[in-house]
Design a protein around this motif. Structure first.
Motif, mmCIF file in Angstrom:
data_model
loop_
_atom_site.group_PDB
_atom_site.id
_atom_site.type_symbol
_atom_site.label_atom_id
_atom_site.label_comp_id
_atom_site.label_asym_id
_atom_site.label_seq_id
_atom_site.Cartn_x
_atom_site.Cartn_y
_atom_site.Cartn_z
ATOM 1 N N UNK A 1 -9.363 -49.789 -20.298
ATOM 2 C CA UNK A 1 -10.671 -49.525 -20.915
ATOM 3 C C UNK A 1 -11.307 -48.257 -20.369
ATOM 4 N N UNK A 2 -11.928 -47.489 -21.249
ATOM 5 C CA UNK A 2 -12.650 -46.310 -20.781
ATOM 6 C C UNK A 2 -14.137 -46.603 -20.599
ATOM 7 N N UNK A 3 -14.599 -47.714 -21.162
ATOM 8 C CA UNK A 3 -15.999 -48.109 -21.013
ATOM 9 C C UNK A 3 -16.069 -49.601 -20.709
ATOM 10 N N UNK A 4 -16.843 -49.942 -19.681
ATOM 11 C CA UNK A 4 -17.024 -51.345 -19.298
ATOM 12 C C UNK A 4 -18.521 -51.593 -19.145
ATOM 13 N N UNK A 5 -19.040 -52.537 -19.901
ATOM 14 C CA UNK A 5 -20.475 -52.833 -19.894
ATOM 15 C C UNK A 5 -20.700 -54.200 -19.257
ATOM 16 N N UNK B 1 -25.100 -73.929 -12.385
ATOM 17 C CA UNK B 1 -26.171 -73.283 -13.148
ATOM 18 C C UNK B 1 -25.553 -72.573 -14.351
ATOM 19 N N UNK B 2 -25.073 -73.322 -15.340
ATOM 20 C CA UNK B 2 -24.316 -72.737 -16.456
ATOM 21 C C UNK B 2 -25.124 -71.829 -17.374
ATOM 22 N N UNK B 3 -26.449 -71.831 -17.263
ATOM 23 C CA UNK B 3 -27.265 -70.973 -18.123
ATOM 24 C C UNK B 3 -27.381 -69.554 -17.576
ATOM 25 N N UNK B 4 -27.025 -69.360 -16.316
ATOM 26 C CA UNK B 4 -27.039 -68.024 -15.700
ATOM 27 C C UNK B 4 -25.668 -67.401 -15.936
ATOM 28 N N UNK B 5 -25.571 -66.522 -16.937
ATOM 29 C CA UNK B 5 -24.266 -66.048 -17.398
ATOM 30 C C UNK B 5 -24.127 -64.542 -17.197
ATOM 31 N N UNK B 6 -23.013 -64.146 -16.591
ATOM 32 C CA UNK B 6 -22.648 -62.736 -16.483
ATOM 33 C C UNK B 6 -21.534 -62.449 -17.481
ATOM 34 N N UNK B 7 -21.704 -61.392 -18.264
ATOM 35 C CA UNK B 7 -20.710 -61.019 -19.271
ATOM 36 C C UNK B 7 -20.281 -59.577 -19.036
ATOM 37 N N UNK B 8 -18.979 -59.343 -19.085
ATOM 38 C CA UNK B 8 -18.438 -57.989 -18.993
ATOM 39 C C UNK B 8 -17.658 -57.694 -20.267
ATOM 40 N N UNK B 9 -17.991 -56.572 -20.918
ATOM 41 C CA UNK B 9 -17.335 -56.183 -22.164
ATOM 42 C C UNK B 9 -16.502 -54.923 -21.934
ATOM 43 N N UNK C 1 -4.674 -56.919 -30.023
ATOM 44 C CA UNK C 1 -3.643 -56.218 -29.253
ATOM 45 C C UNK C 1 -3.416 -56.867 -27.891
ATOM 46 N N UNK C 2 -3.991 -58.054 -27.710
ATOM 47 C CA UNK C 2 -3.897 -58.793 -26.447
ATOM 48 C C UNK C 2 -4.521 -58.035 -25.281
ATOM 49 N N UNK C 3 -5.529 -57.243 -25.585
ATOM 50 C CA UNK C 3 -6.306 -56.573 -24.546
ATOM 51 C C UNK C 3 -7.546 -57.405 -24.260
ATOM 52 N N UNK C 4 -7.865 -57.553 -23.006
ATOM 53 C CA UNK C 4 -9.039 -58.338 -22.654
ATOM 54 C C UNK C 4 -10.293 -57.557 -23.041
ATOM 55 N N UNK C 5 -11.144 -58.162 -23.845
ATOM 56 C CA UNK C 5 -12.340 -57.477 -24.335
ATOM 57 C C UNK C 5 -13.625 -58.080 -23.773
ATOM 58 N N UNK C 6 -13.512 -59.258 -23.175
ATOM 59 C CA UNK C 6 -14.721 -59.855 -22.601
ATOM 60 C C UNK C 6 -14.356 -60.877 -21.532
#
Length: 201
Positions: free
Chosen positions: A127-131, A109-117, A96-101
């Motif tokens: 979004x109603x929930x963001x992790x 330092x490419x191994x230190x990764x922050x992810x938002x879902x 649906x072209x919604x950003x999911x991540x």
């Protein structure tokens, strides 16, 4: 557009921001001290391709503080941004072209990764929930509530520890659906209130 931001009980505004438009596009943002200016550049399809921020203080107000370049997919959605500070942000979308991540990391330092879902309600673009995760471990969960106009009226950040810590923000809007009051509270009660006054032209 002029926006004044200050805290509850304070007579003087914390900061006044001025939004400058050209051909219905945001051209630049300045403030009452004429420092920390942001300038936006668009391509011939009106896509934002670069944001340049200048120094916050008088002595460096004409120096570039940060540049951010944006990259798009074939459907004109941003899939990556790269900052001059070596920060890279990558975006993924659903059908649906919604950003999911979003995934962010430093090239240093490419191994230190922050992810938002992002998780969405049916028939909603917000979004109603963001992790938020760091290196695979949940840091916090953001829960959003909306009004009938799809304005966010409450956010709650829940931390994954045994204390049950929660930070909430309650938001109030004006007739143009812009935030004019933001009350922050935690488990013990109200912490602060940020008030924004907007002059429309």
């Amino acid at each position: 557009t002029k926006r004044e931001l200050y805290r509850e009980g304070e007579k003087e505004e914390m900061e006044t921001s001025y939004y400058h438009y050209s051909n219905s596009k945001l051209d630049s943002i300045t403030n009452n001290t004429d420092t920390a200016k942001q300038v936006f550049t668009y391509d011939d399809q009106n896509k934002l391709v670069k944001r340049v921020s200048y120094g916050r203080y008088e002595e460096n107000k004409d120096e570039i503080d940060e540049e951010e370049t944006f990259y798009y997919n074939s459907e004109n959605f941003i899939i990556k941004s790269v900052k001059s500070t070596s920060l890279v942000i990558e975006c993924k979308y659903n059908k649906n072209n919604q950003i999911v991540q979003t995934k962010s990391f430093s090239t240093d330092n490419p191994k230190e990764i922050d992810v938002t879902e992002y998780q969405f309600r049916a028939l909603s673009d917000k979004p109603d929930t963001v992790i938020t995760k760091r290196n695979g471990k949940i840091q916090n969960t953001l829960l959003n509530k909306f009004d009938a106009k799809e304005n966010t009226i409450e956010t709650a950040i829940v931390f994954p520890d045994k204390t049950g810590r929660t930070t909430k923000n309650s938001l109030i809007y004006d007739h143009q659906n812009n935030i004019v009051s933001n009350i922050t509270s935690n488990n013990e009660g109200k912490i602060s209130e940020r008030i924004q006054e907007i002059e429309y032209q």
